[in-house]
Design a protein around this motif. Structure first.
Motif, short mmCIF file in Angstrom:
data_model
loop_
_atom_site.label_atom_id
_atom_site.label_comp_id
_atom_site.label_asym_id
_atom_site.label_seq_id
_atom_site.Cartn_x
_atom_site.Cartn_y
_atom_site.Cartn_z
N PHE D 225 11.95 80.37 -46.20
CA PHE D 225 11.11 79.65 -45.25
C PHE D 225 11.95 78.70 -44.40
N ILE D 226 12.84 77.99 -45.09
CA ILE D 226 13.64 76.99 -44.39
C ILE D 226 14.60 77.64 -43.39
N THR D 227 15.25 78.73 -43.84
CA THR D 227 16.21 79.34 -42.93
C THR D 227 15.53 80.10 -41.80
N VAL D 228 14.45 80.82 -42.15
CA VAL D 228 13.83 81.67 -41.13
C VAL D 228 12.93 80.85 -40.21
N PHE D 229 12.02 80.10 -40.81
CA PHE D 229 11.01 79.45 -39.98
C PHE D 229 11.40 78.05 -39.52
N LEU D 230 12.15 77.35 -40.35
CA LEU D 230 12.57 76.02 -39.91
C LEU D 230 13.97 76.06 -39.30
N ASN D 231 14.51 77.26 -39.30
CA ASN D 231 15.80 77.47 -38.66
C ASN D 231 16.84 76.45 -39.11
N TRP D 232 17.07 76.48 -40.39
CA TRP D 232 17.90 75.48 -41.08
C TRP D 232 19.28 75.29 -40.42
N PHE D 233 19.88 76.42 -40.07
CA PHE D 233 21.25 76.34 -39.55
C PHE D 233 21.31 75.67 -38.19
N GLU D 234 20.14 75.58 -37.52
CA GLU D 234 20.21 74.97 -36.20
C GLU D 234 19.41 73.68 -36.11
N THR D 235 18.76 73.32 -37.19
CA THR D 235 17.89 72.14 -37.12
C THR D 235 18.71 70.86 -37.13
N GLN D 236 18.08 69.80 -36.60
CA GLN D 236 18.71 68.47 -36.63
C GLN D 236 18.01 67.57 -37.63
N SER D 237 16.82 68.03 -38.09
CA SER D 237 16.04 67.17 -38.98
C SER D 237 16.78 66.95 -40.30
N LEU D 238 16.97 65.69 -40.61
CA LEU D 238 17.72 65.35 -41.82
C LEU D 238 16.98 65.85 -43.06
N ILE D 240 14.83 68.41 -43.43
CA ILE D 240 14.97 69.85 -43.62
C ILE D 240 16.37 70.20 -44.08
N ASN D 241 17.31 69.51 -43.45
CA ASN D 241 18.71 69.73 -43.79
C ASN D 241 18.98 69.51 -45.27
N LEU D 242 18.53 68.38 -45.76
CA LEU D 242 18.76 68.06 -47.18
C LEU D 242 17.98 69.01 -48.08
#
Lengths: 643, 92, 432, 355, 133
Positions: D225-238, D240-242
Motif C-alpha cells: 500500500f505504502i509503495t504503490v498508493f502512497l508512493n513511498w519512494f517519492e513521498t516527502q511526508s515524514l 509515510i517515510n518512517l
C-alpha cells in the motif's frame, strides 16, 4: 477294610469357587466313611500347596488322595508326582474333574453345580476305597527314531537327534528331500535361498553315520508301540542303477517321449517321465516316474543304467519313537475361485514364486510381459463360507516379500495387494513397511465381502470395496492375478491314520496342549513338528522340530520306558475259553492256556493296551480292567445316583 | 560380631541410615489408614464419600482402601443404588 | 556392604526364569544334566505367572505356569537363584564358561520360611506393590504374590524402617538382616539366555495421558485386574473405584510406531486384548468393550477363530488408531480417532481405557558379555545368525537363546523356542 | 466404480512429496489434527486418494487448504509418512490445477523453467532500463507505473480466472447449488480470515507462528500500500517515510527468521523445503530489504550514484509480481482465503438443504 | 424340590479318556451349558462298557445312559464303533426284557472337538427323558 483318604477341593482362584460352593462340598464329604482329611485350597497345583499335601499325607498317614479340581488331562501327572514324593503309589491318587465338567459347564446353575460337584467327589471316594498300589510295566525302548518327512523340519530333526547319538531313519515319500522349501528361491527372515538351506541340511545329514535316508519311501504298516514301533516301509526304486553315466542319462532324458506337468514348478512347466532332481533338490540322482512311464524303451536304448527289473522293497524298521514332519499342501483354489483355472492369468502364489525363479530378465507369463500384478490375499484361509476358518500365518509375509523381490528383480512392476488386513506380525512388519515405501498399493476388503476377479473382453479386472477409501468400489486392470493361497493339511493323510493321530478343528494334526505339551500327541511316543501341525514359516517349523527332537529324545534316552499297568485281567476260575475275548482283542494280547482238561485265556501284559474291548464280550463276566472293575464302576454309579 | 537371632534388625540399624522419605511415607500411610478406618467406624461409605470427607483424591482413596482390604481391615459391601460404586465397611 | 565369594559348577546356566527359561531348564534337567537358573526377580515364572488366562484356549495362566514352576523348584538337577543377577560371563575355552552371579540378600532364610505371612501382617509399611503394577499397596516384609515360587517372604530393604516387628513375630526366626550380597563364580558348559522382554512404557506417549489420567491403565494392569489374585475385589476404575461399563482398548501403543522408535509389531497385543475383552464380557456382563486397532494380527493356531468368537460375543472392533485421549471432569475419557472404514473423525467416550502396550527388547544380556561379542539385531533383540536352521544359536558358540529375547513371541512360540534351545544345549553338552 | 491409478502418486512426487506411500492407514494423523472435524476429516483421506489415484476427488476438495501445517500429523505419524508434507504438496498441485495458464505447474515441477523465467524477467527489467538510458527518475516512474499495472493485470488475467476455476471445481463440479445469499453471508468473515488467518490459532502449534504470519501479512500489505498508493519512494511526508521504513523492516526481519528456520529444520513445517518455498521467503526478504535500502539511499541522497540498487529492487519486484504472485506460493494465501469462504458456503448449504 | 430338578433328568455318560472326555471338557471351557445332572465316568474306550454297568445305573436311579463313543477316532481300533454298537444292542435287548424303554440308552460318536455335538445330544436326551418320565 478301612482306608485313610484325604480330599482336596480346589477353588482354582475362582474358576471353581465362583460357581461351586466349595465349602459346602467340603462339608458334604467330610463325614464320608474313610475320609480323614478334607481341605479346600486356592490353587491346588501351586507349589506351596503341593508341599502341604506331601506333609499331610505323611502326617496323617493317608492311603489315598483325591484332588477335585481341573480336568485330569491337565494335572493328573502333577498330583500323582506329589503322592509319589510323599511315599505313596501313584495309583492311590485320583483326580476328580469339577472344573471343566462341573463349574464351567454349569456356571449358569450354581446350586446345581455344587450338587454335581459333591456327587463327583463322592464317586471319587468310592473308587479310591478300592485303589491298590500298582507297579508300572517296564519296557525296553530302542534308541532309534523314525522321522517321517524330509522337508526342512524333518531334516533338521534328524540332524538334532543324530547329534544326540540316536539312530535316525529319515523317511521321505518323494524321491528327493527338501519338501516345499526346495521350491522357494529367496526366503524371508533370511539372506539365504531355499536351495542353500536344503543343500546345507542335506550335506550335514550326510555327515552323520547314524542317519539312514529313505527316499521314495512310505510307511505302510505300523505295529508296536512307544519304545518299539515296528514300521513296514515300502521303498520305490528309481529304476536306474547307481552312479549312471551322466552323458547317457542326459540322452535318456532327451529321448523320453512322455511329458507330464512338473509338480516342482507347480505345473507351470513340463518334465519327462525320466527326470533328474532340480538344482534345489537332493540327493542328486535321476529317477523314472513309473506311473507316467509308457515303457517305450527309448531310454534303455541310449542308457545302460536304466533297469526296469528293480523291484519295490518292503523293509521293516524298529524305532522307539516316531517324529511326524509330514508337512502341508498349498491350497488349490476351487474352479473359478477368484477366476482360478477359468481366467488364464490367474495363478497361485507358489506358482508365481516358481515363475519368478524361471523368468530371468523380464517377467513373462504365457508370452506376455507382466507389469501390473494384483495379489488377492486369504485364498483358502479365513473363509467366510468355506471350511478353513484359520489364518494361515505365513502367507501375508510371503506375498509381500515376493512382491518386493519382483520389484527388485524386474523393471516397471506395480504391485496391488487386495488384503483383508495385513498380518505381518513381529519383525516381519519391516517387509510391509519396505513394500509400502516402494509404492505398493494396499487395499482392504471386509471379511464378508471379498474382492472379485473377473474378465471383461480380454482384460482381467479385480474389484474391491476398499474400506481404506471410505468403502469405495475400486477396480484394477491387472496383467497377472496372484492368489495368495493358504497352507492346508496334506490331502493324503494315510500315514497319520496308520498311527491314529488325532486332528484338530482345522484338520491339522493336533498336539496335546499348545503350551504344556506342544509337540506331543495323545498317541504315546509320537511327536509332531512343522507344518503338519499347522501353518508356520521355516524358522517356526525348525523351532518346533528341535522341540520335538528334544521330546523324542527324552522318550528313548534312558533305554527304558515305564507304561501304565492298566491292563485287563482274567479270572481263570470263571473262564472256560470261548474265544470271544480273543476275537475282540485288536492287539493279539490274549492267549489260550491249556491246563489239563481246562482251557482258559490269559493276557499278555506288555501287549495289552488296556482298552477293555474284551470286557463286555465275555459271557461269564470273567474279565476286569484294572482300576475299572465292576466294583469300582458300580460303586461310583451308586454315589453319582444317590439323592 | 555375634548377632542374636530375632534381633538382627538392630545389627543393620547400626550400619544403615533409614532414608527420610521412607519414614515420611510410613507416617503418611499410618495417618491415612487411621482416617479411613475412623471414617468407616460407624457406617459404610463409598469411595466418593470417603474422598470428600478426607479431602483425598479418589484415586488415592482407591489405592489405600484396596490395601486395607488386602490386609483384612475393610471389606467390600453392596453396590450403591446407581450400581456404580461399592460401599465399604470396616471389619472387626 | 561386603560381598562373600562362592563357587559352583553346573552343566548349563539358564539366565531368566520366565516361562522360556523354565521350559529350557526343565528339558535339560530331565535329560540328566545339572542346571543353574538365575532369575533377577523374587519369583520365577516371569510375566506369564502374573497373567489371568491365556489365549486362545483360555486356560488360566497360573494353571499352566505353576506346575512347571513347582516341578522346577523340586527338580534335583536344578538350582534356582532368585533375586540374583548375572554380572559377567566369559569364555574359558570350548565348552567352558565362567559366570559371575550376584545373589542379592532377601533378608529371609529361604529354607526356613514357611510362607505363613505373619511378618507381612506385622509390617507397618505400605508401598506400591510392583506385582500389581502399583494399583494397591504391599508391605516391606512380603511374599511377592500368592503363587510365587519360592513362596517365601522377602524384605524390601529400601522401604524398611527396621522396626523389627517382623522379626518379633516370625515363628521360625528366619528373618536375617545380617545377610549380605554373595558373588558366585559359576563354571558351566553352556549358557541359555532367556532374558525376556520389557513392556513399552506409555509415559513416553503423553498424548494418551497415562500417568496423569488415572483411568488410563496398561494391559498388564488389566491382566492383574482379571487374575484370581487381583488387586481390587473386582474390576474397578483406579481413578475412583467406579465399576466401568465402557472399556476401550488402544492397540499398538508403542508398537508399529516409528515415532516412538519401535517400528515392529509386538505380535501378542491383538490377541491378549481380544482375550481380555472376552474375559471382561464375562466379568462385567453389562459392559461394552471396544477394541481400536490398525490390523488384527490373529495369526496363530486357533487365533483367528478366537478373534471371530470375540466378534460373536459382541466385542466392538473399530479400525483406527487412537490419536489422543482427553479426560473429562468425571474421570471419563474422550478418545479421538478416525474411523478408517468410514473415513470420518470420531470422538468416543469411555470410562476405562486400556493401553495395549508393546514388547521392547531387554538388553541386559548385552552387559553379560563384556567383550560385546553377543550381537544384536536391528531392533536390539539378540541376533540369530542362522535364524532359519539354528534359531537358538547366538553369535557366541555355546550360548543359546530362548523365548522373547530374540523378538516378540506368544507363549506357545516361546515354549517351542525354549524346546529348540534345550535341544541345542543338550547336544552341545553331549559333544563336550 | 473407480479405476485405481498409480500415476497420480508419481506426479505428486514431482511436486515435492515423498514417502507418503508408507502410510498404512491407521488414521492417527486425522485423529491428532486439531483442525479436523467429523465433517471435514483429513489428512488421511487425502493420502489415500493420492495413493489410489482419485485425482478428481482431490481436485474438488478444499481440504488441503483447510490445513495450516502445524506438523503434528507428521510428528506423530507411526510410519514416518509425513502427511503434513503431502498436504503441502497437494496445495502446490491444486494451484497448478486452478491455474489456466499451466505455468504454475511448470514452475513447480521444473527448476530449469524457474531459472529461465526469473532470468527472463530480470533481462526484461534491464532491457527496459537500458531503453531509458539508465535514467533513475524515468525508471522509478516506470517502476511505479509497472507496480500498479502488474497488480491489476495479474489479478485480472490470472488470479481472478483462477479463482473462478477453483470455484467451478470445488462448488459447481462438486454439485453444490448454493443460492446467492449464501455467497453474501460469509463475506465479512472471508476478509477477516484473509487478513488474520485466524484459523491457525486453533492449530496445535505455538501462537508465535500465527503472530509472525499475521504481522508478515499486515506488513506485506502495508508495504504494498505504502509503495504503490502512497508512493513511498517519492513521498516527502515524514510519517509515510518512517512507516515505510518500519514495515519494510518488519518484512525482512520476519522473513529472515523464516529462512533461518528452514535452514535449521527443527520444526516439522520447516523440515522439507521445495524451491517454491525458498523462492517465496527469499524474495519476500529481498523485497523488504531492498525497499528499505532504496529509501535509505534516497534519504542519504546516494541512490543517484547507485542506480543498480534500484534496478535490483525492481528486478525482484517484477519477479515477485509476475512469477511468484500469480504462479508461486503467494497464491496459497489467496486460495486459502477463498477455500475458507467456499467451505463456509458449502457448510451453510448442506445445513440449509439438510433442514 | 426346585425347578431345575424337574427339568433335569439324571444322565450317566460313559466317556473315553482320549477322545470324548476332552470334548466334554471343552464344552465346559467354551461355557456351552448342558443339563446339570449329567455325570461322566471316563473309561479308556467306549467298547469296554459292560451291560451290567448300564443296567446297574438304571437300577440306582439314572434316567438315561449315554455312551460318548470314540467312533472312527478310537486310538485302539477301528472296530470300536461296531463293538460299542453291539453292546448297545445287547443292553437294549435286556432292557426290553425288563420292560424298560430302550431309548433310555443312547450312543453317539463324540470326536475330541465335538463339544457342540455333545451338548446338543445332552439337551435332546434330557428333553426326551424329562418328557417320558
Amino acid at each position: 477294610m478301612s482306608k485313610r483318604i484325604g480330599v482336596y477341593i480346589c477353588r482354582c482362584g475362582g474358576n471353581i469357587s465362583d460357581y461351586v460352593d466349595v465349602d459346602k462340598v467340603k462339608g458334604a464329604i467330610e463325614k464320608e466313611k474313610d475320609v480323614v482329611l478334607t481341605k479346600t485350597t486356592m490353587f491346588a497345583c501351586a507349589d506351596a500347596n503341593q508341599k502341604e499335601m506331601e506333609k499331610d499325607i505323611q502326617e496323617n498317614d493317608l492311603d489315598d488322595v483325591i484332588v477335585a479340581s481341573c480336568s485330569p488331562k491337565l494335572h493328573l501327572t502333577t498330583f500323582r508326582a506329589v503322592t509319589v514324593r510323599a511315599g505313596l503309589n501313584k495309583f492311590n491318587y485320583y483326580h476328580a474333574n469339577i472344573r471343566e465338567q462341573v463349574s464351567w459347564a454349569h456356571s449358569d446353575d450354581k446350586p446345581g453345580a455344587t450338587e454335581n460337584a459333591i456327587r463327583v467327589v463322592k464317586a471319587a471316594i468310592a473308587k479310591m476305597r478300592h485303589a491298590k498300589p500298582l507297579k508300572p510295566i517296564k519296557i525296553h525302548s530302542k534308541k532309534a527314531v523314525a522321522v517321517l518327512g524330509a522337508g526342512v523340519a524333518g531334516m533338521r530333526a534328524a540332524i538334532a537327534l543324530a547329534a544326540m547319538d540316536c539312530e535316525v531313519y529319515l523317511i521321505e515319500r518323494n524321491h528327493f528331500v527338501g519338501g516345499h522349501t526346495a521350491q522357494w528361491e529367496e526366503l524371508f527372515n533370511s539372506e539365504e535361498t531355499g536351495k542353500n538351506v536344503i543343500s546345507r541340511l542335506f550335506h550335514e545329514l550326510l555327515l552323520y553315520k547314524n542317519i539312514t535316508i529313505y527316499t521314495g519311501a512310505q510307511v505302510i504298516e505300523n505295529a508296536g508301540h512307544i519304545g518299539d514301533f515296528m514300521l513296514k516301509v515300502r521303498v520305490e526304486p528309481a529304476y536306474i542303477d547307481e552312479i549312471p553315466d551322466p552323458l547317457e542319462i542326459k540322452k535318456a532324458i532327451e529321448v523320453c517321449p512322455v511329458e507330464v506337468p512338473d509338480s516342482f514348478n507347480f505345473n507351470l512347466t513340463q518334465r519327462k517321465a525320466i527326470y533328474r532332481n532340480n538344482p534345489e533338490e537332493f540327493p542328486e540322482k535321476t529317477v523314472i516316474d513309473i506311473k507316467n512311464c509308457t515303457r517305450c524303451g527309448e531310454c534303455e536304448k541310449v542308457c545302460k543304467s536304466i533297469n526296469f527289473s528293480q523291484k519295490e522293497k518292503i523293509i521293516t524298521l524298529h524305532a522307539g519313537t516316531v517324529l511326524f514332519a509330514t508337512g502341508f499342501d498349498p491350497y488349490t483354489p476351487r474352479e473359478n475361485e477368484f477366476g482360478y483355472s477359468r481366467i488364464s492369468n490367474v495363478i497361485t502364489l507358489p506358482q508365481f514364486m516358481r515363475l519368478i525363479a524361471l523368468c530371468d530378465k523380464k517377467l513373462i507369463y504365457k508370452g506376455k510381459e507382466v507389469n501390473k500384478i494384483a495379489y488377492v490375499y486369504c485364498v483358502g484361509s479365513r473363509q467366510p463360507d468355506g471350511e478353513n476358518k484359520y489364518c494361515s500365518r505365513y502367507c501375508c509375509t510371503a506375498a509381500i516379500f515376493t512382491s518386493i523381490n519382483v520389484r527388485k528383480k524386474y523393471r516397471n512392476i506395480a504391485n496391488y495387494h487386495f488384503t483383508r488386513g495385513v498380518r505381518t506380525y513381529g519383525k516381519q512388519e519391516v517387509y510391509y513397511n519396505e513394500s509400502l515405501r516402494m509404492g505398493d498399493v494396499y487395499l482392504q476388503s471386509f471379511d464378508h465381502e471379498l474382492p472379485v476377479v473377473y474378465q471383461k473382453g480380454n482384460k482381467t479386472l479385480v474389484k474391491i470395496n476398499d474400506i481404506l477409501t471410505e468403502q469405495r468400489e475400486l477396480e484394477l486392470e491387472a496383467d497377472l492375478v496372484v492368489l495368495v493361497t493358504s497352507m492346508v493339511p496334506r490331502e493324503d493323510q494315510s500315514t497319520a491314520s496308520l498311527f491314529k493321530l488325532p486332528k484338530g478343528r482345522d484338520k491339522f494334526l493336533k498336539e496335546i496342549h499348545m503350551k504344556l505339551r506342544p509337540v506331543e500327541t495323545v498317541i504315546d511316543g509320537i511327536t509332531i513338528a512343522g507344518t503338519c501341525q499347522g501353518p508356520m514359516n521355516i524358522a517356526e517349523s525348525v523351532n518346533s522340530s528341535l522341540s520335538a527332537s528334544a521330546k523324542a529324545f527324552s522318550y528313548i534316552s534312558k533305554g527304558e520306558l515305564e507304561l501304565e499297568p492298566i491292563v485287563a485281567s482274567i479270572n481263570k476260575n470263571l473262564c472256560s475259553w470261548c474265544n470271544a475275548c480273543y476275537e475282540a482283542c485288536p492287539f493279539d494280547a490274549i492267549n489260550k492256556v491249556d491246563e489239563g482238561s481246562k482251557s482258559y485265556a490269559v493276557i499278555n501284559n506288555s501287549i495289552c493296551k488296556g482298552c477293555g474291548m474284551c470286557l463286555p464280550v465275555c459271557p461269564y463276566d470273567a474279565i476286569e480292567l484294572i482300576t475299572y472293575s465292576n466294583r469300582e464302576i458300580e460303586e461310583m454309579i451308586d454315589m453319582l445316583a444317590k439323592d | 560380631m555375634e548377632v542374636e537371632k530375632g534381633q538382627t534388625y538392630k545389627y543393620l540399624r547400626e550400619k544403615y541410615e533409614i532414608p527420610v522419605e521412607v519414614k515420611e511415607q510410613l507416617k503418611n500411610y499410618t495417618k491415612i489408614k487411621k482416617a479411613i478406618l475412623d471414617a468407616l467406624r460407624d457406617h459404610e461409605m463409598t469411595i466418593a464419600q470417603i474422598s470428600e470427607l478426607l479431602s483425598l483424591s479418589r484415586h488415592e482413596v482407591v489405592y489405600y482402601l484396596m490395601s486395607l482390604i488386602k490386609y483384612g481391615f475393610v471389606q467390600a459391601g453392596e453396590l450403591d443404588e446407581m450400581d456404580e460404586y461399592y460401599m465399604y465397611k470396616r471389619l472387626k | 556392604m561386603q560381598e562373600a565369594k562362592r563357587e559352583a559348577t553346573f552343566d548349563a546356566l539358564v539366565v531368566g526364569g520366565g516361562i522360556a527359561g523354565c521350559e529350557a531348564a526343565l528339558n535339560i534337567a530331565n535329560n540328566g544334566y545339572t542346571v543353574l537358573l538365575v532369575e533377577k526377580d523374587l519369583s520365577i515364572g516371569g510375566k506369564m505367572i502374573l497373567l489371568s488366562k491365556v489365549f486362545p484356549t483360555l486356560d488360566c495362566g497360573a494353571c499352566i505356569t505353576t506346575p512347571k514352576v513347582s516341578e522346577i523348584a523340586r527338580h534335583t538337577n536344578i538350582n534356582i537363584f532368585t533375586g540374583s543377577e548375572v554380572k559377567n560371563i566369559s569364555l574359558n575355552g570350548k565348552h567352558k564358561f565362567k559366570a559371575s552371579v550376584l545373589k542379592n540378600p532377601r533378608y529371609v532364610i529361604e529354607e526356613d520360611c514357611t510362607g505363613c505371612q505373619l511378618c507381612e501382617e506385622a509390617c507397618p509399611v505400605n508401598v506400591p506393590d510392583q506385582y500389581q503394577y502399583g494399583m494397591v499397596g504391599r508391605k516391606a516384609a512380603y511374599i511377592p504374590f500368592t503363587i510365587a515360587s519360592p513362596r517365601v517372604a522377602a524384605i524390601d530393604i529400601e522401604n524398611c524402617t527396621l522396626c523389627g516387628a517382623c522379626e518379633r513375630v516370625c515363628p521360625t526366626k528366619c528373618i536375617d538382616f545380617t545377610q549380605e550380597k554373595e558373588v558366585w563364580a559359576v563354571s558351566v558348559k553352556t549358557v541359555i539366555l532367556a532374558t525376556g522382554f520389557h513392556l513399552f512404557d506409555p509415559l513416553r506417549m503423553p498424548r494418551y495421558g497415562f500417568g496423569s489420567y488415572k483411568n488410563v491403565i496398561t494391559s498388564m494392569q488389566m491382566e492383574r485386574h482379571l487374575a484370581p489374585t487381583r488387586p481390587f475385589h473386582t474390576v474397578l476404575r483406579p481413578g475412583d473405584g467406579k465399576l466401568p461399563d465402557r472399556i476401550a482398548y488402544v492397540l499398538c501403543t508403542g508398537s508399529r510406531d516409528a515415532s516412538v522408535g519401535n517400528p515392529i509389531c509386538s505380535q501378542i497385543c491383538c490377541m491378549y486384548s481380544i482375550k481380555q475383552a472376552q474375559l471382561l464380557m464375562g466379568a462385567l456382563p453389562m459392559a461394552d468393550v471396544t477394541i481400536y486397532y490398525i490390523d488384527i494380527r490373529a495369526f496363530g493356531k486357533g487365533f483367528n477363530e478366537f478373534y471371530e468368537q470375540a466378534i460373536g460375543m459382541g466385542v466392538n472392533f473399530i479400525k483406527g488408531k487412537i490419536g489422543k485421549i482427553t479426560e473429562k471432569e468425571n474421570g471419563n475419557l474422550i478418545l479421538r480417532y478416525e474411523d478408517v472404514s468410514s473415513g470420518k473423525l470420531q470422538e468416543a467416550e469411555h470410562d476405562l481405557v486400556v493401553l495395549s502396550v508393546g514388547v521392547l527388547p531387554n538388553q541386559d544380556s548385552q552387559i553379560f558379555f563384556s567383550d560385546r561379542s553377543l550381537q544384536e539385531d536391528a531392533h536390539h533383540f539378540i541376533r540369530q545368525p542362522d535364524s532359519l536352521l539354528n534359531p537358538a544359536k547366538t553369535s557366541i558358540e555355546g550360548v543359546f537363546v530362548a523365548g522373547t529375547a530374540t523378538g516378540p513371541m506368544d507363549i506357545p512360540d516361546s515354549i517351542l523356542s525354549a524346546g529348540a534351545a534345550s535341544a541345542e544345549a543338550i547336544s552341545y553338552i553331549i559333544q563336550s | 466404480m473407480t479405476a485405481i491409478n498409480s500415476e497420480l502418486a508419481k506426479e505428486l512426487n514431482e511436486f515435492g512429496t515423498f514417502d507418503f506411500s508408507a502410510c498404512y492407514n491407521c488414521g492417527n494423523c486425522t485423529a491428532v489434527c486439531s483442525l479436523t472435524t467429523e465433517d471435514e476429516s483429513f489428512p488421511r483421506n487425502m493420502l489415500r486418494y493420492s495413493m489410489v489415484g482419485l485425482e478428481n476427488d482431490i481436485k474438488v476438495s478444499l481440504k488441503p487448504w483447510l490445513c495450516y501445517y502445524c506438523g503434528d500429523c507428521s510428528t506423530y505419524c507411526p510410519q514416518n509418512a509425513y502427511p503434513g508434507e503431502l498436504m503441502m504438496t497437494l496445495r502446490r498441485w491444486l494451484t497448478s490445477r486452478y491455474d489456466w495458464t499451466g505455468l504454475s505447474g511448470l514452475l513447480y515441477k521444473s527448476a530449469v523453467w524457474n531459472i529461465f523465467a526469473f532470468l527472463l524477467v530480470a533481462a526484461g527489467v534491464i532491457v527496459y532500463a537500458a531503453f531509458n538510458s539508465f535514467d533513475l527518475a524515468e525508471i522509478m516512474h516506470g517502476g511505479h507505473l509497472f507496480e500498479m499495472i502488474a497488480i491489476a493485470g495479474v489479478f485480472a488475467a490470472i488470479l481472478f480466472p483462477n479463482i473462478i476455476r477453483m470455484w467451478y471445481f470445488t462448488i459447481i463440479k462438486a454439485g453444490i447449488k448454493a443460492p446467492v445469499k449464501l455467497y453474501l453471508k460469509p463475506i465479512g468473515s472471508f476478509f477477516v480470515h484473509m487478513f488474520t488467518q485466524k484459523r491457525t490459532l486453533s492449530c496445535n502449534d505455538n501462537k508465535f507462528r500465527w503472530f509472525e504470519h499475521f504481522i508478515l501479512v499486515i506488513g506485506y500489505l502495508s508495504l504494498l500500500f505504502i509503495t504503490v498508493f502512497l508512493n513511498w519512494f517519492e513521498t516527502q511526508s515524514l510519517f509515510i517515510n518512517l512507516l515505510g521504513y518500519f514495515v519494510s523492516a518488519v518484512v525482512f526481519i520476519v522473513t529472515f527468521h523464516f529462512i533461518f528456520e528452514r535452514i535449521r529444520k527443527t520444526k516439522e513445517i520447516s523440515k522439507f523445503s521445495q524451491p517454491s518455498d525458498w523462492l517465496f521467503v527469499i524474495w519476500l526478504f529481498l523485497m523488504g530489504i531492498t525497499a528499505f535500502l532504496v529509501r535509505l539511499f534516497i534519504d542519504l541522497n546516494i541512490l543517484e550514484h547507485n542506480i543498480w540498487l534500484y534496478l535490483v529492487h525492481l528486478i525482484i519486484l517484477a519477479q515477485w509480481a509476475l512469477l511468484i504472485v500469480p504462479f508461486g506460493k503467494w497464491t496459497h494465501f489467496l486460495y486459502r482465503s477463498f477455500a475458507m469462504y467456499f467451505q463456509k458456503i458449502i457448510t451453510d448449504h448442506s445445513g440449509f438443504s439438510g433442514n | 424340590m426346585n425347578a431345575s430338578d424337574k427339568k433335569n433328568a439324571k444322565i450317566l455318560v460313559f466317556s473315553t479318556d482320549k477322545i470324548s472326555d476332552p470334548a466334554i471338557d471343552m464344552a465346559g471351557l467354551l461355557k456351552l451349558y448342558y443339563p446339570v445332572k449329567v455325570y461322566t465316568i471316563a473309561i479308556p474306550c467306549s467298547s469296554a462298557v459292560k451291560s451290567r454297568w448300564i443296567m446297574h445305573a438304571y437300577e440306582k436311579g439314572f434316567d438315561g445312559v449315554f455312551i460318548a463313543a470314540d467312533g472312527s477316532d478310537c486310538p485302539y481300533d477301528e472296530s470300536c464303533t461296531e463293538k460299542t454298537g453291539l453292546i448297545v444292542a445287547k443292553t437294549q435287548e435286556l432292557m426290553k426284557q425288563k420292560d424298560m424303554d430302550p431309548a433310555r440308552l443312547r450312543m453317539s460318536a463324540v470326536c475330541s472337538v465335538c463339544s457342540e455335538a455333545f451338548v446338543r445330544q445332552m439337551k435332546s436326551f434330557n428333553e426326551y427323558l424329562s418328557k417320558s418320565a
